[in-house]
Write an enzyme that holds these catalytic residues in place. Structure first.
Site, PDB file in Angstrom:
ATOM      1  N   ILE A  17     -37.153 -40.062  30.410  1.00 50.62           N
ATOM      2  CA  ILE A  17     -37.905 -38.812  30.633  1.00 50.62           C
ATOM      3  C   ILE A  17     -36.997 -37.583  30.499  1.00 50.62           C
ATOM      4  CG2 ILE A  17     -37.665 -38.836  33.174  1.00 50.62           C
ATOM      5  CD1 ILE A  17     -40.914 -37.900  31.424  1.00 50.62           C
ATOM      6  N   VAL A  39     -36.189 -41.224  38.713  1.00 52.51           N
ATOM      7  CA  VAL A  39     -36.461 -40.092  37.817  1.00 52.51           C
ATOM      8  C   VAL A  39     -35.908 -38.794  38.436  1.00 52.51           C
ATOM      9  CG1 VAL A  39     -38.360 -38.643  36.988  1.00 52.51           C
ATOM     10  CG2 VAL A  39     -38.499 -41.131  36.753  1.00 52.51           C
ATOM     11  N   ASP A  40     -36.159 -38.619  39.706  1.00 52.65           N
ATOM     12  CA  ASP A  40     -35.742 -37.410  40.428  1.00 52.65           C
ATOM     13  C   ASP A  40     -34.227 -37.214  40.338  1.00 52.65           C
ATOM     14  OD1 ASP A  40     -36.112 -35.217  42.052  1.00 52.65           O
ATOM     15  OD2 ASP A  40     -36.436 -36.364  43.902  1.00 52.65           O
ATOM     16  N   SER A 129     -44.861 -42.777  40.984  1.00 55.19           N
ATOM     17  CA  SER A 129     -45.047 -43.674  42.150  1.00 55.19           C
ATOM     18  C   SER A 129     -44.795 -45.163  41.880  1.00 55.19           C
ATOM     19  CB  SER A 129     -46.458 -43.539  42.772  1.00 55.19           C
ATOM     20  OG  SER A 129     -46.551 -42.390  43.567  1.00 55.19           O
ATOM     21  N   THR A 130     -44.505 -45.549  40.622  1.00 53.25           N
ATOM     22  CA  THR A 130     -44.401 -46.992  40.345  1.00 53.25           C
ATOM     23  C   THR A 130     -42.984 -47.556  40.519  1.00 53.25           C
ATOM     24  OG1 THR A 130     -44.067 -46.694  37.968  1.00 53.25           O
ATOM     25  CG2 THR A 130     -46.354 -46.911  38.738  1.00 53.25           C
TER      26      THR A 130
HETATM   27  N1  AR6 Z   1     -37.119 -42.107  32.473  1.00 55.40           N
HETATM   28  C1  AR6 Z   1     -38.351 -42.649  32.499  1.00 55.40           C
HETATM   29  N2  AR6 Z   1     -38.783 -43.444  33.507  1.00 55.40           N
HETATM   30  C2  AR6 Z   1     -37.907 -43.722  34.508  1.00 55.40           C
HETATM   31  C3  AR6 Z   1     -36.595 -43.201  34.550  1.00 55.40           C
HETATM   32  C4  AR6 Z   1     -36.202 -42.355  33.465  1.00 55.40           C
HETATM   33  N3  AR6 Z   1     -34.989 -41.810  33.408  1.00 55.40           N
HETATM   34  N4  AR6 Z   1     -35.987 -43.656  35.691  1.00 55.40           N
HETATM   35  C5  AR6 Z   1     -36.891 -44.449  36.331  1.00 55.40           C
HETATM   36  N5  AR6 Z   1     -38.051 -44.483  35.611  1.00 55.40           N
HETATM   37  P1  AR6 Z   1     -39.211 -43.524  40.646  1.00 55.40           P
HETATM   38  P2  AR6 Z   1     -41.486 -42.945  42.428  1.00 55.40           P
HETATM   39  C6  AR6 Z   1     -39.320 -45.159  35.953  1.00 55.40           C
HETATM   40  O1  AR6 Z   1     -38.634 -44.422  41.665  1.00 55.40           O
HETATM   41  O2  AR6 Z   1     -41.904 -44.359  42.462  1.00 55.40           O
HETATM   42  C7  AR6 Z   1     -36.973 -40.940  44.188  1.00 55.40           C
HETATM   43  O3  AR6 Z   1     -35.934 -41.270  45.039  1.00 55.40           O
HETATM   44  C8  AR6 Z   1     -39.279 -46.294  36.945  1.00 55.40           C
HETATM   45  O4  AR6 Z   1     -39.025 -47.530  36.276  1.00 55.40           O
HETATM   46  O5  AR6 Z   1     -38.320 -42.559  39.951  1.00 55.40           O
HETATM   47  O6  AR6 Z   1     -42.542 -41.884  42.293  1.00 55.40           O
HETATM   48  C9  AR6 Z   1     -37.678 -39.646  44.607  1.00 55.40           C
HETATM   49  O7  AR6 Z   1     -36.777 -38.725  45.175  1.00 55.40           O
HETATM   50  C10 AR6 Z   1     -40.674 -46.251  37.569  1.00 55.40           C
HETATM   51  O8  AR6 Z   1     -41.601 -47.017  36.789  1.00 55.40           O
HETATM   52  O9  AR6 Z   1     -40.415 -42.603  41.287  1.00 55.40           O
HETATM   53  C11 AR6 Z   1     -38.679 -40.122  45.592  1.00 55.40           C
HETATM   54  O10 AR6 Z   1     -38.134 -40.270  46.878  1.00 55.40           O
HETATM   55  C12 AR6 Z   1     -41.065 -44.789  37.471  1.00 55.40           C
HETATM   56  O11 AR6 Z   1     -40.138 -44.182  36.578  1.00 55.40           O
HETATM   57  C13 AR6 Z   1     -39.095 -41.476  45.045  1.00 55.40           C
HETATM   58  O12 AR6 Z   1     -37.983 -41.938  44.274  1.00 55.40           O
HETATM   59  C14 AR6 Z   1     -41.052 -44.037  38.782  1.00 55.40           C
HETATM   60  O13 AR6 Z   1     -39.965 -44.456  39.586  1.00 55.40           O
HETATM   61  C15 AR6 Z   1     -40.290 -41.390  44.135  1.00 55.40           C
HETATM   62  O14 AR6 Z   1     -40.686 -42.673  43.770  1.00 55.40           O
END
Ligand code: AR6
Length: 180
Positions: A17, A39-40, A129-130
């Site tokens: 992303i 992602v964050d 959220s996944t």
């Molecule tokens: N590019 C695309 N997709 C990604 C990337 C990337 N660089 N990195 C992870 N994913 P998550 P959430 C996918 O955990 O569930 C954080 O600590 C990953 O495989 O980033 O909404 C925040 O600060 C998954 O399918 O977000 C919050 O506390 C998806 O992105 C919490 O995590 C979302 O994973 C939010 O959790």
């Protein structure tokens, strides 16, 4: 793998992303808006200080108690290729008294709405959220696709909505369960 839906306006692809060259990428944030993992973490570490400072400013003004689940705010894109970051807080699965799907839909809807309000044309979403928030990927696919479809039926100003999955298998799972 790249697939298109809704007359090519929605693109499902595999990638990072933070590398998307679009008007805005969406951050799967938490209510602090001050960073985290996934992602964050990637967005803040590549995007740099400017995004953090703008998020801090938002906390000090509009949302002193934190950004509620389902809401969205916008900052600049800092050092990213994207011009803006739209930060939304998805639901932590199972913690919302049965309102998980409704709150995930709010995250997509409010992110799209803030993009339109800022005259943006292209937006990339991660699968909100996944990851850390444990929303089942097949259920998230249904909610994300229905919400995007509904939004596009009522607003024609966005030209491209890109759904970026971190792995091929996640993109395939989305394609299998989407409801465009
Ligand atoms: N590019 C695309 N997709 C990604 C990337 C990337 N660089 N990195 C992870 N994913 P998550 P959430 C996918 O955990 O569930 C954080 O600590 C990953 O495989 O980033 O909404 C925040 O600060 C998954 O399918 O977000 C919050 O506390 C998806 O992105 C919490 O995590 C979302 O994973 C939010 O959790």
């Amino acid at each position: 793998m790249t697939e298109k839906y809704l007359n090519g306006k929605v693109i499902v692809t595999v990638g990072d992303i933070t590398e998307q060259e679009v008007d805005a990428i969406v951050n799967a944030a938490n209510s602090t808006l001050l960073g985290g993992g996934g992602v964050d973490g990637a967005i803040h570490s590549k995007g740099g200080r400017q995004i953090y400072d703008e998020c801090k400013q938002i906390r000090e003004t509009a949302y002193p108690k934190g950004l509620p689940t389902g809401k969205a705010v916008i900052t600049s894109g800092g050092n990213l290729k994207a011009r803006h970051v739209i930060h939304t807080v998805g639901p932590v699965y199972g913690m919302n008294g049965g309102r998980d799907a409704e709150l995930l839909a709010d995250s997509y809807y409010n992110s799209l709405k803030i993009a339109v309000e800022n005259s943006l044309k292209t937006i990339s979403f991660p699968s909100i959220s996944t990851g850390a928030f444990h929303f089942p990927k097949h259920e998230a696919a249904v909610t994300a696709s229905l919400t995007i479809k509904d939004f596009l039926e009522n607003d024609a100003s966005l030209s491209e909505i890109r759904l970026v999955f971190f792995s091929q298998s996640d993109a395939e799972k989305f394609s299998k369960h989407q409801n465009f």
